[in-house]
Design a protein around this motif. Sequence first.
Motif, PDB file in Angstrom:
ATOM      1  N   HIS A 279       0.825  -1.198   0.000  1.00  0.00           N
ATOM      2  CA  HIS A 279       0.000   0.000   0.000  1.00  0.00           C
ATOM      3  C   HIS A 279       0.872   1.265   0.000  1.00  0.00           C
ATOM      4  O   HIS A 279       2.037   1.250   0.397  1.00  0.00           O
ATOM      5  CB  HIS A 279      -0.931   0.003   1.225  1.00  0.00           C
ATOM      6  N   GLY A 280       0.285   2.336  -0.461  1.00  0.00           N
ATOM      7  CA  GLY A 280       1.012   3.600  -0.539  1.00  0.00           C
ATOM      8  C   GLY A 280       1.108   4.306   0.809  1.00  0.00           C
ATOM      9  O   GLY A 280       0.516   3.871   1.810  1.00  0.00           O
ATOM     10  N   TYR A 281       1.866   5.412   0.853  1.00  0.00           N
ATOM     11  CA  TYR A 281       2.005   6.216   2.071  1.00  0.00           C
ATOM     12  C   TYR A 281       0.701   6.958   2.361  1.00  0.00           C
ATOM     13  O   TYR A 281       0.052   7.487   1.467  1.00  0.00           O
ATOM     14  CB  TYR A 281       3.121   7.249   1.921  1.00  0.00           C
ATOM     15  N   VAL A 282       0.332   6.983   3.617  1.00  0.00           N
ATOM     16  CA  VAL A 282      -0.793   7.801   4.074  1.00  0.00           C
ATOM     17  C   VAL A 282      -0.381   8.475   5.390  1.00  0.00           C
ATOM     18  O   VAL A 282       0.534   8.018   6.083  1.00  0.00           O
ATOM     19  CB  VAL A 282      -2.076   6.963   4.292  1.00  0.00           C
ATOM     20  N   GLY A 283      -1.015   9.604   5.705  1.00  0.00           N
ATOM     21  CA  GLY A 283      -0.766  10.270   6.982  1.00  0.00           C
ATOM     22  C   GLY A 283       0.645  10.831   7.083  1.00  0.00           C
ATOM     23  O   GLY A 283       1.196  11.400   6.128  1.00  0.00           O
ATOM     24  N   ASP A 284       1.234  10.674   8.255  1.00  0.00           N
ATOM     25  CA  ASP A 284       2.554  11.237   8.525  1.00  0.00           C
ATOM     26  C   ASP A 284       3.644  10.632   7.644  1.00  0.00           C
ATOM     27  O   ASP A 284       4.645  11.296   7.355  1.00  0.00           O
ATOM     28  CB  ASP A 284       2.906  11.031   9.997  1.00  0.00           C
ATOM     29  N   GLU A 285       3.477   9.386   7.215  1.00  0.00           N
ATOM     30  CA  GLU A 285       4.482   8.775   6.343  1.00  0.00           C
ATOM     31  C   GLU A 285       4.607   9.560   5.037  1.00  0.00           C
ATOM     32  O   GLU A 285       5.721   9.842   4.565  1.00  0.00           O
ATOM     33  CB  GLU A 285       4.096   7.310   6.021  1.00  0.00           C
ATOM     34  N   TRP A 286       3.462   9.902   4.470  1.00  0.00           N
ATOM     35  CA  TRP A 286       3.483  10.626   3.192  1.00  0.00           C
ATOM     36  C   TRP A 286       4.037  12.052   3.397  1.00  0.00           C
ATOM     37  O   TRP A 286       4.797  12.544   2.575  1.00  0.00           O
ATOM     38  CB  TRP A 286       2.065  10.685   2.631  1.00  0.00           C
ATOM     39  N   VAL A 287       3.669  12.720   4.522  1.00  0.00           N
ATOM     40  CA  VAL A 287       4.151  14.075   4.805  1.00  0.00           C
ATOM     41  C   VAL A 287       5.669  14.063   4.986  1.00  0.00           C
ATOM     42  O   VAL A 287       6.388  14.926   4.446  1.00  0.00           O
ATOM     43  CB  VAL A 287       3.447  14.649   6.042  1.00  0.00           C
ATOM     44  N   ASN A 288       6.196  13.119   5.750  1.00  0.00           N
ATOM     45  CA  ASN A 288       7.646  13.044   5.968  1.00  0.00           C
ATOM     46  C   ASN A 288       8.396  12.793   4.664  1.00  0.00           C
ATOM     47  O   ASN A 288       9.484  13.336   4.429  1.00  0.00           O
ATOM     48  CB  ASN A 288       7.969  11.948   6.982  1.00  0.00           C
ATOM     49  N   TYR A 289       7.783  11.962   3.809  1.00  0.00           N
ATOM     50  CA  TYR A 289       8.399  11.703   2.505  1.00  0.00           C
ATOM     51  C   TYR A 289       8.484  12.989   1.682  1.00  0.00           C
ATOM     52  O   TYR A 289       9.513  13.305   1.068  1.00  0.00           O
ATOM     53  CB  TYR A 289       7.602  10.633   1.754  1.00  0.00           C
ATOM     54  N   GLN A 290       7.406  13.769   1.693  1.00  0.00           N
ATOM     55  CA  GLN A 290       7.373  15.020   0.948  1.00  0.00           C
ATOM     56  C   GLN A 290       8.347  16.054   1.545  1.00  0.00           C
ATOM     57  O   GLN A 290       8.981  16.832   0.816  1.00  0.00           O
ATOM     58  CB  GLN A 290       5.943  15.579   0.925  1.00  0.00           C
ATOM     59  N   ARG A 291       8.485  16.072   2.874  1.00  0.00           N
ATOM     60  CA  ARG A 291       9.411  17.003   3.524  1.00  0.00           C
ATOM     61  C   ARG A 291      10.861  16.685   3.139  1.00  0.00           C
ATOM     62  O   ARG A 291      11.654  17.593   2.850  1.00  0.00           O
ATOM     63  CB  ARG A 291       9.249  16.926   5.054  1.00  0.00           C
ATOM     64  N   GLU A 292      11.197  15.391   3.108  1.00  0.00           N
ATOM     65  CA  GLU A 292      12.557  15.010   2.737  1.00  0.00           C
ATOM     66  C   GLU A 292      12.825  15.343   1.271  1.00  0.00           C
ATOM     67  O   GLU A 292      13.945  15.772   0.907  1.00  0.00           O
ATOM     68  CB  GLU A 292      12.765  13.515   2.976  1.00  0.00           C
ATOM     69  N   ALA A 293      11.816  15.165   0.437  1.00  0.00           N
ATOM     70  CA  ALA A 293      11.985  15.513  -0.977  1.00  0.00           C
ATOM     71  C   ALA A 293      12.172  17.022  -1.153  1.00  0.00           C
ATOM     72  O   ALA A 293      12.971  17.479  -1.991  1.00  0.00           O
ATOM     73  CB  ALA A 293      10.766  15.031  -1.769  1.00  0.00           C
TER      74      ALA A 293
END
Length: 352
Positions: A279-293
């Motif tokens: 499954h894809g990122y949801v919640g804080d996982e997706w936000v942290n991924y975007q912050r690192e990018a």
Amino acid sequence: MKKCPKPLGYGIRRTPVVLGLSAALCMPAAFSYANVDNGMDCESVLSVMQGKTIKGQILDETGESMIGVSVLVKGTTIGTVTDFDGNYTLEVPSGKNILEISYIGYKTKEITIGNNSLINIKMEPDTQALDEVVVIGYGTVKKRDLTGAVASMKNEDVTVAPTSNVMEALQGKIAGMDIVKSSGQVGEDVSILLRGSRSIYGSNEPLFIIDGIPGSYSQVNPSDIESVDVLKDASSTAIYGSAGANGVVIITTKRGKEGKATVNFDAYYGFSGSPNYKHGYVGDEWVNYQREAYKYKNGDYPSDMSALFGNQDYTDAYNAGKWIDWIDEASGNTATTQKYSLSVSGGSEKTK
């Protein structure tokens, strides 16, 4: 025992009746003189002459006359075959009392003649013998000589798979025949290749013959199929010409039988789905991924969510806690399949 004197010429030579001696009637000169010279007695000659004529008719298990059945006097080369009405006539020499009846696909029978002059015979099919003989384009051939050029599947091989697609039910069961689904969608058609591709731009689909007529397997209910024969090589497909270049699939459907009508009902219910995908990122996982990018691109973390997303709708959705797992939406639902088949079969003497 009195010996037959050697005939002086053509015709029949008779010996006089002498008291105390048996009268002898010698064969015509057409009979082998060698036998006479070798001491063949006249009683043996008479026994050959005193044969009998046997007549009769040969029928199959349904009462239909059989053409070309071999009728042989056992232990001799004397024989005949039945005509178009299944009738035969055979001269049986004296001393022979058994007829041997044989035909491809039927059990060989031995019939004792006795005092009968009219013998009617009913043949019994031999399923084991039928398995050993395969009908191809120009005749019959032993199954072991085909080296896998013909494959046969029975009704139970088709109906064992819960599907409405005949060829999908045969997937992986026929050597040299690749049956592949073009997608994972329920009810999707299949792609069929028989011993590889033969054309770059043209179709590589085999020719389908339904009860002797070209057609499509999608028009046939799997429950109505009696057998499926796959012809793979040139010798078996030759009669179909260029149309059979990609192989031939012969589908034979069931036929009604004489007697009481039969009602068949087949119901099937199935489901598919719930695969174990990542499954894809949801919640804080997706936000942290975007912050690192964002940091990798700009050298520092974003000051707020608006700077991170760059889109007010995304920011509003984040603040409202609205998350969507698109993989689950695309593949997580369960699809159901239902199939109901109702048929009535029967027949009379002339119609089935």
